[in-house]
Scaffold this active site. Structure first.
Site, mmCIF file in Angstrom:
data_model
loop_
_atom_site.group_PDB
_atom_site.id
_atom_site.type_symbol
_atom_site.label_atom_id
_atom_site.label_comp_id
_atom_site.label_asym_id
_atom_site.label_seq_id
_atom_site.Cartn_x
_atom_site.Cartn_y
_atom_site.Cartn_z
ATOM 1 N N MET A 1 -4.401 -3.350 7.643
ATOM 2 C CA MET A 1 -3.118 -3.195 6.945
ATOM 3 C C MET A 1 -1.989 -3.398 7.948
ATOM 4 O O MET A 1 -1.414 -2.430 8.465
ATOM 5 C CB MET A 1 -3.041 -1.819 6.299
ATOM 6 C CG MET A 1 -3.959 -1.689 5.115
ATOM 7 S SD MET A 1 -3.767 -0.103 4.305
ATOM 8 C CE MET A 1 -4.525 -0.417 2.725
ATOM 9 N N GLY B 1 -4.454 7.533 6.410
ATOM 10 C CA GLY B 1 -4.678 6.168 5.940
ATOM 11 C C GLY B 1 -3.792 5.832 4.748
ATOM 12 O O GLY B 1 -3.050 6.680 4.244
ATOM 13 N N HIS C 1 5.706 -13.652 39.232
ATOM 14 C CA HIS C 1 5.665 -12.442 40.042
ATOM 15 C C HIS C 1 7.093 -11.972 40.300
ATOM 16 O O HIS C 1 7.950 -12.787 40.624
ATOM 17 C CB HIS C 1 4.985 -12.731 41.382
ATOM 18 C CG HIS C 1 5.014 -11.547 42.307
ATOM 19 N ND1 HIS C 1 4.192 -10.454 42.108
ATOM 20 C CD2 HIS C 1 5.771 -11.273 43.392
ATOM 21 C CE1 HIS C 1 4.447 -9.558 43.062
ATOM 22 N NE2 HIS C 1 5.395 -10.028 43.848
ATOM 23 N N SER D 1 0.838 -1.204 0.000
ATOM 24 C CA SER D 1 0.000 0.000 0.000
ATOM 25 C C SER D 1 0.874 1.256 0.000
ATOM 26 O O SER D 1 2.078 1.175 0.245
ATOM 27 C CB SER D 1 -0.888 0.004 1.250
ATOM 28 O OG SER D 1 -0.065 0.023 2.411
ATOM 29 N N ASP E 1 -1.723 -5.779 2.374
ATOM 30 C CA ASP E 1 -2.402 -4.484 2.230
ATOM 31 C C ASP E 1 -3.140 -4.359 0.900
ATOM 32 O O ASP E 1 -3.994 -3.484 0.739
ATOM 33 C CB ASP E 1 -1.388 -3.328 2.314
ATOM 34 C CG ASP E 1 -0.829 -3.133 3.711
ATOM 35 O OD1 ASP E 1 -1.112 -3.977 4.583
ATOM 36 O OD2 ASP E 1 -0.107 -2.142 3.927
ATOM 37 N N ALA F 1 1.512 -5.842 9.106
ATOM 38 C CA ALA F 1 2.553 -6.749 8.607
ATOM 39 C C ALA F 1 2.251 -8.193 8.990
ATOM 40 O O ALA F 1 2.379 -9.102 8.163
ATOM 41 C CB ALA F 1 3.901 -6.318 9.170
#
Ligand code: NAI
Length: 480
Positions: free
Chosen positions: A333, A286, A459, A161, A327, A335
């Site tokens: 979108m 975007g 813990h 993209s 994408d 990875a």
């Protein structure tokens, strides 16, 4: 003739350009899918138009931004927080060229790492633009215009993209910038105006704010981070505001003018037009699927109304042996979503059960504290009429968070009211990006809040907040 990419040092042996799988694009989806395909015995090639492998994520996205987020966080700690730990520093100064250089080194080591993995897995990589000639042929055109044809039994489109440009604010790379240039600013801007209160705006806004810039985020909608859980994004906005970030929500940008040294942003908020002056404007509204020059039209691969390639549940396009992932198709979108899809395609082609569980894709915003999320939000559960229980627990009651000096935020577990199955987990807190993995695994196994609540958590760790939130689903939290 387009040459096999020198970085991979793989060669198309004996001029043999016939492959079981040709992948176009070497981002996380493309390169991971190619490696899985090679592992499964497919003769695989990857075509990448850029000089460096790895796509947006490694070169101008996830990795460099995280390097700068970590460096800028160290700078901030040195300036304001180390003294609290009894660590006195005589003088703290920003050395931006070193910070940017460190980021570039990290990027280089990782992109070189992909070339190494290609070599190890005998994947041939070609540098050039890949375009479909037919359903079984791909042309590679190098930067100098030389071409080569590859024969492919299967093709995986993984071209990713690009940032969306506002019609009235074309990127000039200097005053009106995208995320790419925001990773290489030669000096800290005095006032960075960010258009878009999504992931990129908040992450890169955080980097430059920590390094000394005034940052104003203009967001068109009433909330930050799109569809992420509203209660958590409100908390994040509060914390970032405390850190100094300024927000203008429900504000529309109507125009942008580049003056000599400044940018003038024309805005309309609550119907009152006004102007905002800054010295750089980052447009982060975007990204859109990128398939220019890939030849989709030539072979008739169909797209949806948003320009994304249409695929079926097996990630096949309307042409059975051409697949598309990441994408370039619908969905988040991200990875890691692209990686899973690349692997699923390789497994499907080789007769395995390639599958992606879209219900458990985690999303992370790498601010500090980080916001991480998996599964349904409260808004989504309400909208679909699903009865649910909520358990939350704050980091302020956790010993490890106190030791760390990072007590802002909380964990929220959403579980089905009847079955107790975990429906969603939302974390705002230190290292939320790592903590969300536990929730993803629990959901992958169809786990309940009871399962999380009864599991050991060492813990003192931050992960105890997850356990307490799970206990809180049935009002059994013990530490508060
Ligand atoms: P985004 O979709 O996350 O956010 C864009 C924001 O801009 C939205 O809140 C939207 O309402 C707002 N917007 C749109 N037009 C506007 C306008 N004219 N004026 C003001 N606000 C406007 O997009 P972003 O941040 O650009 O990121 C692009 C993609 O990259 C996302 O899909 C994201 O998932 C991905 N990404 C993921 C990262 C991560 O996982 N940590 C990091 C960076 C990017």
């Amino acid at each position: 003739m387009a040459q096999p990419n020198s970085q991979s040092q793989s060669t198309a042996a004996g001029g043999d350009f016939q492959f079981d799988l040709v992948v176009i694009g070497s981002g996380p989806g493309g390169y991971t899918g190619a490696i899985r395909a090679a592992q499964l015995g497919l003769k695989t090639a990857v075509i990448e138009k850029d000089k460096s492998l790895g796509g947006t994520c490694l070169n101008v996205g996830c990795i460099p931004s995280k390097a700068l987020l970590d460096s800028s966080e160290h700078f901030l700690q040195a300036l304001h927080e180390l003294s609290e730990h009894g660590v006195k520093l005589a003088k703290v100064e920003l050395d931006l060229p070193t910070m940017l250089g460190r980021k570039d080194k990290i990027v280089k080591s990782l992109t070189d790492g992909i070339a190494y993995l290609f070599k190890k897995n005998q994947i041939t990589s070609f540098q050039g633009t890949g375009s479909l000639v037919s359903a079984t042929e791909v042309e590679v055109k190098s930067a100098t215009g030389e071409t080569k044809r590859l024969k492919a039994k299967n093709i995986m489109l993984a071209t990713g993209s690009v940032p969306i440009e506002l019609p009235f604010a074309k990127f000039d790379g200097k005053k009106i910038i995208s995320s790419t240039e925001a990773l290489t600013l030669p000096q800290v801007p005095k006032h960075l105006i960010v258009i878009g209160g999504g992931v990129i705006g908040l992450e890169l806004g955080s980097v430059w704010m920590r390094l000394g810039a005034k940052v104003t985020v203009i967001e068109a909608t009433a909330k930050l981070c799109g569809s992420m859980d509203g209660q958590m994004t409100k908390q994040l906005q509060k914390v970032l505001t405390k850190q100094g970030m300024e927000f203008m929500l429900e504000t529309k940008v109507q125009g942008l003018e580049v003056l000599k040294d400044q940018v003038k942003v024309k805005i309309e908020s609550a119907k009152t037009p006004s102007e905002l002056m800054g010295d750089i404007c980052l447009v982060a509204v975007g990204r859109k699927a990128f398939s220019d020059g890939v030849g989709l039209e030539k072979v008739g691969v169909t797209k949806d109304e948003r320009g994304r390639v249409k695929v079926n549940a097996h990630l096949q396009t309307n042409i059975a042996n051409i697949y598309a992932i990441g994408d370039l198709i619908s969905g988040p979108m991200l990875a890691h979503k692209a990686e899973e899809e690349g692997v699923a395609v390789a497994e499907t082609i080789t007769g395995h059960a390639g599958h992606v569980n879209y219900d458990t894709v985690p999303g992370v915003v790498y601010t500090w504290p980080e916001l991480a999320s998996v599964g349904k939000t409260e808004e989504e559960l309400k909208a679909s009429g699903i009865a649910y229980k909520v358990g939350s627990f704050p980091f302020s009651a956790n010993g490890r968070a106190k030791a760390l000096g990072s007590t802002e935020g909380s964990v929220k577990v959403l579980a089905d009211a009847k079955s107790d199955r975990i429906l969603g987990v939302h974390i705002l807190g230190p290292r939320a990006s790592d903590m969300i993995a536990e929730a993803v695994v629990a959901m992958e196994f169809g786990g309940s809040s009871e399962d999380l609540a009864r599991s050991f958590h060492a813990h003192p760790t931050l992960s105890e907040v997850m356990r307490e939130a799970a206990l809180a689903v049935d009002k059994r939290a013990r530490q508060m």
